[in-house]
Design an enzyme around this catalytic site. Structure first.
Site, PDB file in Angstrom:
ATOM      1  N   SER A 148       0.857  -1.189   0.000  1.00 36.88           N
ATOM      2  CA  SER A 148       0.000   0.000   0.000  1.00 36.88           C
ATOM      3  C   SER A 148       0.888   1.232   0.000  1.00 36.88           C
ATOM      4  CB  SER A 148      -0.860   0.008   1.270  1.00 36.88           C
ATOM      5  OG  SER A 148      -1.515   1.240   1.421  1.00 36.88           O
ATOM      6  N   TYR A 161      -1.963  -1.063  10.244  1.00 37.26           N
ATOM      7  CA  TYR A 161      -2.047  -1.259   8.793  1.00 37.26           C
ATOM      8  C   TYR A 161      -0.733  -0.834   8.130  1.00 37.26           C
ATOM      9  CZ  TYR A 161      -4.053  -1.140   4.067  1.00 37.26           C
ATOM     10  OH  TYR A 161      -4.316  -1.369   2.728  1.00 37.26           O
TER      11      TYR A 161
HETATM   12  N1  LIG Z   1      -8.589  -0.291  -1.736  1.00 38.64           N
HETATM   13  C1  LIG Z   1      -7.565   0.459  -1.416  1.00 38.64           C
HETATM   14  O1  LIG Z   1      -7.659   1.699  -1.410  1.00 38.64           O
HETATM   15  C2  LIG Z   1      -6.227  -0.153  -1.104  1.00 38.64           C
HETATM   16  C3  LIG Z   1      -5.101   0.681  -1.111  1.00 38.64           C
HETATM   17  C4  LIG Z   1      -3.861   0.131  -0.869  1.00 38.64           C
HETATM   18  C5  LIG Z   1      -3.715  -1.215  -0.655  1.00 38.64           C
HETATM   19  N2  LIG Z   1      -4.818  -2.014  -0.639  1.00 38.64           N
HETATM   20  C6  LIG Z   1      -4.593  -3.450  -0.426  1.00 38.64           C
HETATM   21  O2  LIG Z   1      -5.020  -4.135  -1.580  1.00 38.64           O
HETATM   22  C7  LIG Z   1      -5.394  -5.471  -1.236  1.00 38.64           C
HETATM   23  C8  LIG Z   1      -6.756  -5.800  -1.849  1.00 38.64           C
HETATM   24  O3  LIG Z   1      -7.748  -4.993  -1.231  1.00 38.64           O
HETATM   25  P1  LIG Z   1      -9.076  -4.487  -1.980  1.00 38.64           P
HETATM   26  O4  LIG Z   1      -8.960  -3.017  -2.081  1.00 38.64           O
HETATM   27  O5  LIG Z   1      -9.300  -5.278  -3.185  1.00 38.64           O
HETATM   28  O6  LIG Z   1     -10.139  -4.779  -0.829  1.00 38.64           O
HETATM   29  P2  LIG Z   1     -11.386  -5.791  -0.747  1.00 38.64           P
HETATM   30  O7  LIG Z   1     -11.867  -5.679   0.645  1.00 38.64           O
HETATM   31  O8  LIG Z   1     -12.316  -5.513  -1.865  1.00 38.64           O
HETATM   32  O9  LIG Z   1     -10.719  -7.229  -0.992  1.00 38.64           O
HETATM   33  C9  LIG Z   1      -9.944  -7.897  -0.033  1.00 38.64           C
HETATM   34  C10 LIG Z   1     -10.260  -9.377  -0.119  1.00 38.64           C
HETATM   35  O10 LIG Z   1      -9.395 -10.099   0.780  1.00 38.64           O
HETATM   36  C11 LIG Z   1     -10.191 -11.082   1.418  1.00 38.64           C
HETATM   37  N3  LIG Z   1      -9.563 -11.477   2.694  1.00 38.64           N
HETATM   38  C12 LIG Z   1      -9.380 -10.723   3.786  1.00 38.64           C
HETATM   39  N4  LIG Z   1      -8.796 -11.446   4.751  1.00 38.64           N
HETATM   40  C13 LIG Z   1      -8.608 -12.695   4.251  1.00 38.64           C
HETATM   41  C14 LIG Z   1      -8.079 -13.889   4.785  1.00 38.64           C
HETATM   42  N5  LIG Z   1      -7.594 -13.957   6.033  1.00 38.64           N
HETATM   43  N6  LIG Z   1      -8.028 -14.983   3.997  1.00 38.64           N
HETATM   44  C15 LIG Z   1      -8.498 -14.939   2.722  1.00 38.64           C
HETATM   45  N7  LIG Z   1      -9.039 -13.841   2.180  1.00 38.64           N
HETATM   46  C16 LIG Z   1      -9.096 -12.724   2.934  1.00 38.64           C
HETATM   47  C17 LIG Z   1     -11.538 -10.419   1.635  1.00 38.64           C
HETATM   48  O11 LIG Z   1     -12.567 -11.360   1.912  1.00 38.64           O
HETATM   49  C18 LIG Z   1     -11.700  -9.701   0.305  1.00 38.64           C
HETATM   50  O12 LIG Z   1     -12.308 -10.537  -0.661  1.00 38.64           O
HETATM   51  C19 LIG Z   1      -5.351  -5.527   0.287  1.00 38.64           C
HETATM   52  O13 LIG Z   1      -4.146  -6.132   0.716  1.00 38.64           O
HETATM   53  C20 LIG Z   1      -5.369  -4.074   0.691  1.00 38.64           C
HETATM   54  O14 LIG Z   1      -4.801  -3.860   1.953  1.00 38.64           O
HETATM   55  C21 LIG Z   1      -6.069  -1.509  -0.855  1.00 38.64           C
END
Ligand SMILES: NC(=O)c1ccc[n+]([C@@H]2O[C@H](COP(=O)([O-])OP(=O)(O)OC[C@H]3O[C@@H](n4cnc5c(N)ncnc54)[C@H](O)[C@@H]3O)[C@@H](O)[C@H]2O)c1
Length: 255
Positions: A148, A161
């Site tokens: 991130s 985080y």
């Molecule tokens: N959306 C943002 O703004 C953003 C920014 C920077 C980084 N991220 C990172 O990107 C990645 C994807 O996030 P996203 O934005 O698609 O969010 P999201 O919530 O849409 O997707 C995350 C997915 O991970 C799954 N998950 C969570 N814990 C889990 C576990 N223990 N075992 C298996 N699956 C699990 C959830 O069920 C979900 O389907 C994450 O690592 C997040 O921290 C997101």
């Protein structure tokens, strides 16, 4: 067909960036394994990909649980006999659905701290621990870790985080150094604010939404824009790239 005949595990592929990546990787010829703990979402993505004529398999997995991870890798190996790509993408963030407080140190209970570290950082260790021996054996593999912007800059009040995501950055570098000699490449994406369910709640708040869109490109990103970065790093087009920490943030971190 940039991933023709490759087997890719994508964690957290039931939603957001993981889902967009699963669909894109499958269109590019990969067999995609959806390692996701949300059964309904995981099954839905599997069905969407398979009914479009591509290859996907959902394996319900909690990526922070060692037994679950071991069982996942065993199942993929017994079905396909190889793992070419691992996208460590699953994570929990600021939405109330994650049911953890992510705030400054003084406001974060220790249990919540541990949960965030387990899901966002230890999962990368666990998945890699079971997939690396396969990639080392076949002298080829690509691992992409989803960190991130929080992993590379200080974001107010986001201690656990940010610590987890900073850990993912450091772990990426050391894995790249340790496993390069086996032709295993390890890279990291650092997304800025991406329009997924994780930040849907935050985007309802105008002030936060404006701040998220305050990078040079003046908007939040779409999950497909992360998927394309992951596709490139996964593919043989990136064969000389390892240890890269790649912001995909509309220029946010360049300001
Ligand atoms: N959306 C943002 O703004 C953003 C920014 C920077 C980084 N991220 C990172 O990107 C990645 C994807 O996030 P996203 O934005 O698609 O969010 P999201 O919530 O849409 O997707 C995350 C997915 O991970 C799954 N998950 C969570 N814990 C889990 C576990 N223990 N075992 C298996 N699956 C699990 C959830 O069920 C979900 O389907 C994450 O690592 C997040 O921290 C997101």
């Amino acid at each position: 067909m940039r991933l023709k005949d490759k087997v890719a595990i994508i964690t957290g592929a039931g939603s957001g960036q993981g889902k967009a990546s699963a669909k894109l990787f499958a269109r590019e010829g990969a067999t995609v394994v959806i390692a996701e703990w949300n059964e309904e979402n995981g099954k839905q993505v599997e069905e969407e990909i398979n009914s479009a004529g591509y290859q996907a398999l959902f394996v319900q997995t909690d990526v922070s649980d060692e037994e679950n991870v071991k069982a996942l890798v065993d199942e993929v190996m017994s079905r396909y006999g190889t793992i070419d790509i691992l996208f460590n993408n699953a994570g929990i963030g600021f939405s109330s659905k994650s049911k953890v407080t992510m705030a400054s140190i003084l406001k974060t209970p220790f249990d919540d701290w541990n949960k965030v570290l387990n899901v966002n950082l230890s999962s990368v260790y666990l998945m890699s621990k079971y997939v690396l021996p396969i990639m080392i054996d076949q002298k080829k593999g690509s691992i992409i870790n989803n960190s991130s912007l929080n992993g590379i800059i200080g974001v107010k009040g986001a201690d656990a985080y940010s610590a987890a995501k900073g850990g993912v950055v450091a772990l990426t570098r050391v894995m790249a150094v340790d496993y390069g000699k086996y032709n295993v490449r390890v890279n990291c994406i650092c997304p800025g604010a991406i329009d997924t369910p994780m930040i849907a709640e935050a985007l309802q708040n105008k002030e936060i939404a404006n701040n998220y869109a305050a990078g040079p490109l003046r908007r939040v990103g779409q999950p497909e824009e992360i998927a394309y970065a992951a596709l490139f790093l996964s593919s043989d087009e990136a064969s000389y790239i390892t240890g890269l920490i790649m912001p995909v943030d509309g220029g946010w971190s360049a300001q």
